[in-house]
Design a protein around this motif. Sequence first.
Motif, mmCIF file in Angstrom:
data_model
loop_
_atom_site.group_PDB
_atom_site.id
_atom_site.type_symbol
_atom_site.label_atom_id
_atom_site.label_comp_id
_atom_site.label_asym_id
_atom_site.label_seq_id
_atom_site.Cartn_x
_atom_site.Cartn_y
_atom_site.Cartn_z
ATOM 1 N N VAL A 196 -3.853 -11.616 3.022
ATOM 2 C CA VAL A 196 -3.978 -11.081 1.661
ATOM 3 C C VAL A 196 -4.463 -9.637 1.701
ATOM 4 N N VAL A 197 -5.449 -9.361 2.536
ATOM 5 C CA VAL A 197 -5.976 -7.999 2.635
ATOM 6 C C VAL A 197 -4.902 -7.044 3.150
ATOM 7 N N LEU A 198 -4.167 -7.463 4.168
ATOM 8 C CA LEU A 198 -3.094 -6.612 4.685
ATOM 9 C C LEU A 198 -1.998 -6.411 3.649
ATOM 10 N N GLY A 199 -1.682 -7.426 2.882
ATOM 11 C CA GLY A 199 -0.686 -7.285 1.815
ATOM 12 C C GLY A 199 -1.131 -6.304 0.746
ATOM 13 N N VAL A 200 -2.389 -6.393 0.334
ATOM 14 C CA VAL A 200 -2.910 -5.475 -0.683
ATOM 15 C C VAL A 200 -2.938 -4.048 -0.155
ATOM 16 N N LEU A 201 -3.363 -3.874 1.087
ATOM 17 C CA LEU A 201 -3.379 -2.526 1.662
ATOM 18 C C LEU A 201 -1.972 -1.959 1.785
ATOM 19 N N SER A 202 -1.027 -2.779 2.173
ATOM 20 C CA SER A 202 0.357 -2.318 2.264
ATOM 21 C C SER A 202 0.877 -1.909 0.896
ATOM 22 N N LEU A 203 0.553 -2.682 -0.118
ATOM 23 C CA LEU A 203 0.979 -2.346 -1.473
ATOM 24 C C LEU A 203 0.349 -1.041 -1.940
ATOM 25 N N VAL A 216 -0.632 1.463 -0.037
ATOM 26 C CA VAL A 216 0.015 2.554 0.695
ATOM 27 C C VAL A 216 1.387 2.842 0.099
ATOM 28 N N PHE A 217 2.141 1.797 -0.207
ATOM 29 C CA PHE A 217 3.465 1.968 -0.786
ATOM 30 C C PHE A 217 3.394 2.681 -2.135
ATOM 31 N N CYS A 218 2.445 2.278 -2.982
ATOM 32 C CA CYS A 218 2.279 2.929 -4.287
ATOM 33 C C CYS A 218 1.845 4.385 -4.121
#
Length: 89
Positions: free
Chosen positions: A37-44, A46-48
């Motif tokens: 979950v943390v990696l998903g949020v961080l990836s999101l 960065v993408f934004c």
Amino acid sequence: MNSSQAGPAAQAAWLSCCNQSGLLLEPSEGPRVVQAVVLGVLSLLVFCGVLFLGGGLLLRAQGLTALLAHERRGSHEAETGGSTGDDDS
């Protein structure tokens, strides 16, 4: 103190504490889910951020292009207007 001097209970405690038995301790599923979950949020995030910065650069480039086109039109009209003024006098 070496292993020959320690009792069986002390050896078992030492092995379980320091994992010197060579067995890999399997983490529970909870930390893996949290990590995902943390990696998903961080990836999101960065993408934004990339989209935000890219969009800002695109808008800036469009504004500079429009400004340059406006200045070229203005200088072209000034040259055309000045040459017709000389012909009339």
